[in-house]
Design a protein around this motif. Structure first.
Motif, PDB file in Angstrom:
ATOM      1  N   ALA A  23       0.844  -1.190   0.000  1.00  0.00           N
ATOM      2  CA  ALA A  23       0.000   0.000   0.000  1.00  0.00           C
ATOM      3  C   ALA A  23       0.878   1.239   0.000  1.00  0.00           C
ATOM      4  O   ALA A  23       1.810   1.361   0.802  1.00  0.00           O
ATOM      5  N   ALA A  24       0.564   2.145  -0.905  1.00  0.00           N
ATOM      6  CA  ALA A  24       1.308   3.396  -0.999  1.00  0.00           C
ATOM      7  C   ALA A  24       0.563   4.478  -0.238  1.00  0.00           C
ATOM      8  O   ALA A  24      -0.615   4.739  -0.505  1.00  0.00           O
ATOM      9  N   SER A  25       1.257   5.088   0.707  1.00  0.00           N
ATOM     10  CA  SER A  25       0.685   6.219   1.431  1.00  0.00           C
ATOM     11  C   SER A  25       1.335   7.498   0.939  1.00  0.00           C
ATOM     12  O   SER A  25       2.477   7.485   0.495  1.00  0.00           O
ATOM     13  N   GLY A  26       0.618   8.584   1.043  1.00  0.00           N
ATOM     14  CA  GLY A  26       1.126   9.819   0.460  1.00  0.00           C
ATOM     15  C   GLY A  26       0.646   9.936  -0.974  1.00  0.00           C
ATOM     16  O   GLY A  26       0.175   8.967  -1.569  1.00  0.00           O
ATOM     17  N   ARG A  27       0.792  11.111  -1.536  1.00  0.00           N
ATOM     18  CA  ARG A  27       0.240  11.341  -2.865  1.00  0.00           C
ATOM     19  C   ARG A  27       1.259  11.015  -3.945  1.00  0.00           C
ATOM     20  O   ARG A  27       2.372  11.532  -3.937  1.00  0.00           O
ATOM     21  N   ILE A  28       0.859  10.155  -4.865  1.00  0.00           N
ATOM     22  CA  ILE A  28       1.670   9.864  -6.050  1.00  0.00           C
ATOM     23  C   ILE A  28       0.856  10.326  -7.239  1.00  0.00           C
ATOM     24  O   ILE A  28      -0.194   9.764  -7.546  1.00  0.00           O
ATOM     25  N   ALA A  29       1.355  11.360  -7.928  1.00  0.00           N
ATOM     26  CA  ALA A  29       0.519  12.074  -8.879  1.00  0.00           C
ATOM     27  C   ALA A  29       0.188  11.275 -10.128  1.00  0.00           C
ATOM     28  O   ALA A  29      -0.961  11.220 -10.549  1.00  0.00           O
ATOM     29  N   ASP A  30       1.136  10.668 -10.745  1.00  0.00           N
ATOM     30  CA  ASP A  30       0.921  10.046 -12.055  1.00  0.00           C
ATOM     31  C   ASP A  30       1.662   8.718 -12.097  1.00  0.00           C
ATOM     32  O   ASP A  30       2.817   8.658 -12.517  1.00  0.00           O
ATOM     33  N   ILE A  31       0.991   7.660 -11.655  1.00  0.00           N
ATOM     34  CA  ILE A  31       1.630   6.351 -11.596  1.00  0.00           C
ATOM     35  C   ILE A  31       1.732   5.745 -12.989  1.00  0.00           C
ATOM     36  O   ILE A  31       0.741   5.691 -13.723  1.00  0.00           O
ATOM     37  N   VAL A  32       2.929   5.317 -13.326  1.00  0.00           N
ATOM     38  CA  VAL A  32       3.160   4.640 -14.607  1.00  0.00           C
ATOM     39  C   VAL A  32       2.865   3.145 -14.439  1.00  0.00           C
ATOM     40  O   VAL A  32       2.127   2.559 -15.221  1.00  0.00           O
ATOM     41  N   ASP A  33       3.494   2.557 -13.444  1.00  0.00           N
ATOM     42  CA  ASP A  33       3.233   1.151 -13.168  1.00  0.00           C
ATOM     43  C   ASP A  33       3.648   0.811 -11.741  1.00  0.00           C
ATOM     44  O   ASP A  33       4.296   1.598 -11.057  1.00  0.00           O
ATOM     45  N   MET A  34       3.237  -0.369 -11.300  1.00  0.00           N
ATOM     46  CA  MET A  34       3.568  -0.869  -9.983  1.00  0.00           C
ATOM     47  C   MET A  34       4.064  -2.291 -10.158  1.00  0.00           C
ATOM     48  O   MET A  34       3.607  -3.008 -11.061  1.00  0.00           O
ATOM     49  N   GLY A  35       4.975  -2.696  -9.298  1.00  0.00           N
ATOM     50  CA  GLY A  35       5.515  -4.026  -9.500  1.00  0.00           C
ATOM     51  C   GLY A  35       6.160  -4.613  -8.266  1.00  0.00           C
ATOM     52  O   GLY A  35       6.230  -3.979  -7.212  1.00  0.00           O
ATOM     53  N   TRP A  36       6.594  -5.847  -8.456  1.00  0.00           N
ATOM     54  CA  TRP A  36       7.302  -6.571  -7.414  1.00  0.00           C
ATOM     55  C   TRP A  36       8.635  -7.061  -7.958  1.00  0.00           C
ATOM     56  O   TRP A  36       8.710  -7.580  -9.077  1.00  0.00           O
ATOM     57  N   TYR A  37       9.666  -6.875  -7.157  1.00  0.00           N
ATOM     58  CA  TYR A  37      10.984  -7.403  -7.430  1.00  0.00           C
ATOM     59  C   TYR A  37      11.353  -8.327  -6.278  1.00  0.00           C
ATOM     60  O   TYR A  37      10.726  -8.297  -5.217  1.00  0.00           O
ATOM     61  N   ARG A  38      12.383  -9.122  -6.502  1.00  0.00           N
ATOM     62  CA  ARG A  38      12.877  -9.959  -5.406  1.00  0.00           C
ATOM     63  C   ARG A  38      14.387 -10.072  -5.482  1.00  0.00           C
ATOM     64  O   ARG A  38      14.992  -9.922  -6.545  1.00  0.00           O
ATOM     65  N   GLN A  39      14.971 -10.329  -4.320  1.00  0.00           N
ATOM     66  CA  GLN A  39      16.423 -10.490  -4.246  1.00  0.00           C
ATOM     67  C   GLN A  39      16.728 -11.636  -3.304  1.00  0.00           C
ATOM     68  O   GLN A  39      16.398 -11.580  -2.109  1.00  0.00           O
ATOM     69  N   ALA A  40      17.343 -12.672  -3.862  1.00  0.00           N
ATOM     70  CA  ALA A  40      17.783 -13.807  -3.065  1.00  0.00           C
ATOM     71  C   ALA A  40      19.221 -13.564  -2.609  1.00  0.00           C
ATOM     72  O   ALA A  40      19.948 -12.775  -3.225  1.00  0.00           O
ATOM     73  N   PRO A  41      19.646 -14.226  -1.549  1.00  0.00           N
ATOM     74  CA  PRO A  41      21.018 -14.026  -1.049  1.00  0.00           C
ATOM     75  C   PRO A  41      22.048 -14.288  -2.141  1.00  0.00           C
ATOM     76  O   PRO A  41      21.990 -15.307  -2.835  1.00  0.00           O
ATOM     77  N   GLY A  42      22.970 -13.347  -2.296  1.00  0.00           N
ATOM     78  CA  GLY A  42      24.031 -13.501  -3.273  1.00  0.00           C
ATOM     79  C   GLY A  42      23.626 -13.264  -4.709  1.00  0.00           C
ATOM     80  O   GLY A  42      24.435 -13.460  -5.623  1.00  0.00           O
ATOM     81  N   LYS A  43      22.384 -12.832  -4.928  1.00  0.00           N
ATOM     82  CA  LYS A  43      21.913 -12.600  -6.291  1.00  0.00           C
ATOM     83  C   LYS A  43      21.463 -11.165  -6.466  1.00  0.00           C
ATOM     84  O   LYS A  43      21.192 -10.461  -5.491  1.00  0.00           O
ATOM     85  N   GLN A  44      21.356 -10.758  -7.729  1.00  0.00           N
ATOM     86  CA  GLN A  44      20.873  -9.417  -8.017  1.00  0.00           C
ATOM     87  C   GLN A  44      19.360  -9.354  -7.876  1.00  0.00           C
ATOM     88  O   GLN A  44      18.656 -10.360  -8.007  1.00  0.00           O
ATOM     89  N   ARG A  45      18.884  -8.141  -7.615  1.00  0.00           N
ATOM     90  CA  ARG A  45      17.443  -7.939  -7.565  1.00  0.00           C
ATOM     91  C   ARG A  45      16.873  -8.155  -8.963  1.00  0.00           C
ATOM     92  O   ARG A  45      17.438  -7.672  -9.949  1.00  0.00           O
ATOM     93  N   GLU A  88      13.076 -22.130  -4.693  1.00  0.00           N
ATOM     94  CA  GLU A  88      13.819 -21.094  -5.414  1.00  0.00           C
ATOM     95  C   GLU A  88      13.089 -19.757  -5.452  1.00  0.00           C
ATOM     96  O   GLU A  88      13.639 -18.759  -5.921  1.00  0.00           O
ATOM     97  N   ASP A  89      11.862 -19.707  -4.952  1.00  0.00           N
ATOM     98  CA  ASP A  89      11.167 -18.435  -4.805  1.00  0.00           C
ATOM     99  C   ASP A  89      11.566 -17.703  -3.527  1.00  0.00           C
ATOM    100  O   ASP A  89      11.155 -16.562  -3.306  1.00  0.00           O
ATOM    101  N   THR A  90      12.353 -18.357  -2.698  1.00  0.00           N
ATOM    102  CA  THR A  90      12.796 -17.740  -1.449  1.00  0.00           C
ATOM    103  C   THR A  90      13.623 -16.503  -1.744  1.00  0.00           C
ATOM    104  O   THR A  90      14.607 -16.556  -2.497  1.00  0.00           O
ATOM    105  N   ALA A  91      13.217 -15.378  -1.155  1.00  0.00           N
ATOM    106  CA  ALA A  91      13.885 -14.101  -1.400  1.00  0.00           C
ATOM    107  C   ALA A  91      13.207 -13.031  -0.561  1.00  0.00           C
ATOM    108  O   ALA A  91      12.151 -13.268   0.041  1.00  0.00           O
ATOM    109  N   VAL A  92      13.828 -11.863  -0.551  1.00  0.00           N
ATOM    110  CA  VAL A  92      13.145 -10.670  -0.041  1.00  0.00           C
ATOM    111  C   VAL A  92      12.420 -10.037  -1.223  1.00  0.00           C
ATOM    112  O   VAL A  92      13.023  -9.795  -2.274  1.00  0.00           O
ATOM    113  N   TYR A  93      11.145  -9.802  -1.054  1.00  0.00           N
ATOM    114  CA  TYR A  93      10.306  -9.238  -2.113  1.00  0.00           C
ATOM    115  C   TYR A  93      10.087  -7.745  -1.841  1.00  0.00           C
ATOM    116  O   TYR A  93       9.701  -7.353  -0.719  1.00  0.00           O
ATOM    117  N   TYR A  94      10.323  -6.957  -2.889  1.00  0.00           N
ATOM    118  CA  TYR A  94      10.221  -5.503  -2.779  1.00  0.00           C
ATOM    119  C   TYR A  94       9.129  -4.983  -3.702  1.00  0.00           C
ATOM    120  O   TYR A  94       9.055  -5.361  -4.879  1.00  0.00           O
TER     121      TYR A  94
END
Length: 116
Positions: A23-45, A88-94
């Protein structure tokens, strides 16, 4: 000030399901897109899934058919339904929101662990 607050991570067994919310709090004027990324240990996001303001979606090949991204524009909230989870889905999701002029907002991350 814009803040992205993620929830829904946790520990799940292989084959299980989780649903992430951001959930985004605060005003975001013109959203282009929203998404999810993930980063596993030792790997790039890496990108997991994105949804545009028009509703178009794209997914990483590794999650196609298992994950579904959706959004509630009225609430500035994005969701990630994760089914048939694998270790293999184990990661921190952002959570990520992009707006115009091009600005990237990031959440603090939520841990997803898939293990028996």
């Amino acid at each position: 000030q814009v803040q992205l607050v993620e929830s829904g991570g946790g520990l799940v067994q292989p084959g299980g399901t989780l649903r992430l919310s951001c959930a985004a709090s605060g005003r975001i004027a013109d959203i282009v897109d929203m998404g999810w990324y993930r980063q596993a240990p030792g790997k790039q996001r890496e990108l997991v899934a994105r949804i545009t303001s028009g509703g178009s979606t794209n997914y990483a090949d590794s999650v196609k058919g298992r994950f579904t991204i959706s959004a509630d524009s009225a609430k500035n909230t994005v969701y990630l339904q994760m089914n048939s989870l694998k270790p293999e889905d184990t990661a921190v999701y952002y959570c990520n929101v992009r707006s115009r002029p091009i600005t990237n907002y990031w959440g603090q991350g939520t841990q997803v662990t898939v293990s028996s």
